[in-house]
Scaffold this motif. Structure first.
Motif, short mmCIF file in Angstrom:
data_model
loop_
_atom_site.label_atom_id
_atom_site.label_comp_id
_atom_site.label_asym_id
_atom_site.label_seq_id
_atom_site.Cartn_x
_atom_site.Cartn_y
_atom_site.Cartn_z
N THR A 99 135.32 3.30 23.23
CA THR A 99 135.07 3.88 24.56
C THR A 99 134.34 2.89 25.47
OG1 THR A 99 132.92 4.73 23.91
CG2 THR A 99 134.83 6.17 23.56
N GLY A 100 134.30 3.25 26.75
CA GLY A 100 133.57 2.43 27.71
C GLY A 100 132.08 2.40 27.38
N SER A 101 131.54 3.55 26.96
CA SER A 101 130.12 3.60 26.63
C SER A 101 129.79 2.66 25.48
CB SER A 101 129.71 5.02 26.23
OG SER A 101 130.05 5.95 27.23
N TYR A 127 127.10 3.95 37.14
CA TYR A 127 127.40 4.74 35.93
C TYR A 127 128.00 3.82 34.87
CZ TYR A 127 129.17 8.13 32.66
OH TYR A 127 129.41 8.84 31.50
N HIS A 128 127.39 3.85 33.67
CA HIS A 128 127.85 2.94 32.62
C HIS A 128 128.12 3.65 31.31
CE1 HIS A 128 127.10 -0.12 35.50
NE2 HIS A 128 125.87 0.32 35.66
N GLY A 129 128.08 4.97 31.31
CA GLY A 129 128.45 5.70 30.10
C GLY A 129 127.47 6.80 29.77
N GLU A 194 128.86 -1.94 38.53
CA GLU A 194 130.28 -1.69 38.78
C GLU A 194 130.64 -2.39 40.11
OE1 GLU A 194 131.06 2.89 38.49
OE2 GLU A 194 128.94 2.52 38.83
N ASP A 227 130.77 -4.10 34.81
CA ASP A 227 131.35 -2.96 34.10
C ASP A 227 132.63 -2.60 34.84
OD1 ASP A 227 132.14 -0.53 33.19
OD2 ASP A 227 130.18 0.44 33.34
N CYS A 229 135.20 -0.81 33.62
CA CYS A 229 135.93 0.26 32.94
C CYS A 229 136.91 0.94 33.90
CB CYS A 229 134.96 1.31 32.39
SG CYS A 229 134.11 0.74 30.92
N GLN A 230 136.51 1.05 35.15
CA GLN A 230 137.44 1.66 36.12
C GLN A 230 138.22 0.63 36.90
OE1 GLN A 230 136.42 5.05 38.54
NE2 GLN A 230 135.00 5.80 37.00
N LYS A 257 139.10 2.43 29.56
CA LYS A 257 140.07 3.29 30.23
C LYS A 257 141.51 2.73 30.21
CE LYS A 257 136.67 5.69 33.04
NZ LYS A 257 136.73 7.02 32.51
C1 LIG Z 1 132.26 2.39 35.22
C2 LIG Z 1 132.24 3.12 33.92
N1 LIG Z 1 131.58 2.59 32.88
C3 LIG Z 1 131.53 3.21 31.68
C4 LIG Z 1 132.16 4.41 31.49
C5 LIG Z 1 132.06 5.09 30.17
O1 LIG Z 1 133.31 5.10 29.56
P1 LIG Z 1 133.61 6.21 28.44
O2 LIG Z 1 133.61 7.53 29.13
O3 LIG Z 1 134.96 5.80 27.92
O4 LIG Z 1 132.55 6.10 27.41
C6 LIG Z 1 132.85 5.00 32.55
C7 LIG Z 1 133.50 6.31 32.40
O5 LIG Z 1 133.79 7.01 33.32
C8 LIG Z 1 132.90 4.34 33.80
O6 LIG Z 1 133.53 4.87 34.85
#
Ligand SMILES: Cc1ncc(COP(=O)(O)O)c(C=O)c1O
Length: 411
Positions: A99-101, A127-129, A194, A227, A229-230, A257
């Motif tokens: 996962t991103g977290s 937001y990082h998880g 982000e 980060d 993830c998005q 993601k």
């Molecule tokens: C920028 C960002 N980082 C980290 C995450 C965490 O990812 P995950 O929900 O897969 O753990 C998200 C999830 O929305 C995110 O948008």
């Protein structure tokens, strides 16, 4: 909250249960169809039930899924190579995670280890998880108990002039950042951010601010972690926010993601030119790191985006989608904005709070009735649209028509 059906009550689930998905559409158990404007949770970027994902999963089932954590498979090595290539770093070294977290935790764990410092700097509305550590460096930090020590939050430069990304005067936010860094650089191992703040309201960071921030971090022995993830793996019409040359390179980039096409695959890539990996003495041993299935999915994802020239499509179609939003000219479509397939608009100009949450919730409920799967963020004020990378102009026109019908419900 729904307390039936053995579900742990963590979300306000609607009275709709999804049974199948195909392309940009999902179907519920009553046979009703919904246009999914958010590619699942921004992950299923090749669409639902995608042949690209099916190919990767079939290959994984026929070859390798899970390996002993201390061993590598050919599939994982190929995935790492493909990921390195798209990272744009001259000398990339990556790990595949789930996962991103998990990935942001990993990046911070090694940033702290390599810098021999225990603090982390982040933006106040980032937001990082959801896991304990990274939640403590995110906008929800106040809800983490006990509060994480050495968690520093800098005010994010929120440029509301969406037509002109570098028009914003970020001098006051930069000054605050400078103060935090100069007073605490002996503690801060990394600045995680982000490039487009998503949950905090869909704000692209001004490039000028980022150049100054990266310079400040380099001068103060602090790693910069993007980060993505998005924003990563095609979402903005480039592999990553910086690979088009508009932003400075980070020391680490985190992906999630989209990388997994709907299956949990994430990654951390270190820029070996600025990160001295020879210094690592800390092991990392988790069940699904560098899995064969992850490598196969990453390779299929990268090959599909490349062979199909999806990046160009995302750039061009994304501009058309944005124009369609702008042409709506409706009081509930404020500040339509975005890049590639990461778009947004505000339902209202009101400050985020209780009333905007109620408005956002009602909007999403009404959208469901119009056959649209949509999500809000920024305490209900902002609607995010992150469609899958195959979404057609025709589907987007269909969305706009349903949106117009939806607005009638608010008259
Ligand atoms: C920028 C960002 N980082 C980290 C995450 C965490 O990812 P995950 O929900 O897969 O753990 C998200 C999830 O929305 C995110 O948008």
């Amino acid at each position: 909250m729904m307390l039936s059906d053995n579900v742990f009550p963590v979300c306000n689930y609607p009275d709709v249960v999804i049974e199948t998905g195909q392309g940009s559409w999902v179907t519920d158990t009553q046979g009703r169809h919904y246009l999914d404007l958010n590619s699942g949770q921004f992950c299923a970027v090749a669409g639902h039930s995608s042949p690209v994902l099916r190919k990767a999963l079939m290959r994984s089932l026929e070859t390798i899924q899970d390996t002993h954590t201390g061993m590598l498979s050919a599939a994982a090595l190929q995935g790492l190579k493909d990921l390195g290539e798209i990272s744009g770093f001259a000398n990339p070294h990556s790990i595949l995670l789930t996962t991103g977290s998990e990935a942001t935790e990993f990046a911070l764990r090694y940033a702290k280890h390599l810098k021999e410092k225990d603090g982390v700097l982040a933006l106040d509305v980032g937001y990082h998880g959801i896991t304990h550590g990274v939640a403590g460096y995110s906008m929800s930090r106040a809800r983490v108990r006990p509060p994480l020590p050495l968690s520093f939050a800098a005010p994010a430069p929120l440029n509301r002039d969406f037509s002109n990304p570098d028009s914003y005067d970020y001098s006051s936010e930069l000054e605050s950042l400078r103060e935090i860094v100069e007073q605490n650089s002996r503690h801060i191992a990394a600045f995680i951010l982000e490039p487009v703040i998503s949950g905090g309201g869909m704000f692209a960071l001004p490039p000028g601010y980022l150049y100054e921030a990266v310079k400040l971090c380099r001068e103060n022995d602090i790693f910069v972690i993007y980060d993505e993830c998005q924003t990563g793996v095609g979402r903005l019409g480039d592999w990553f926010s910086y690979t088009g040359g508009e932003l400075p390179e980070p020391d680490f980039v985190v992906a999630g993601k989209s990388l997994g096409l709907g299956i949990p695959v994430s990654s951390v890539t270190a820029n070996r030119d600025t990160v001295d990996l020879e210094k690592i003495t800390l092991g990392h041993f988790s069940s699904h790191q560098n899995e064969g299935f992850s490598g196969l999915i990453v390779s299929e994802c990268v090959n599909w985006i490349r062979q199909d020239d999806r990046l160009t499509y995302i750039r061009d179609a994304g501009q058309d989608f944005l124009r369609m939003l702008q042409a709506l000219n409706h009081p509930m479509v404020n500040a339509p904005r975005g890049k590639g397939f990461m778009l947004a608009f505000d339902l209202t100009d009101d400050e985020p709070g209780g009333e905007t949450i109620a408005l956002g919730n009602r909007f999403v409920e009404e959208a469901l009735k119009q056959g649209l799967l949509m999500q809000h963020c920024n305490y209900g004020r902002t609607i995010r649209i992150l469609p899958n990378y195959n979404t057609t102009r025709e589907e987007f026109r269909d969305f706009i028509q349903r949106l117009e019908a939806l607005f009638n419900e608010f008259e």
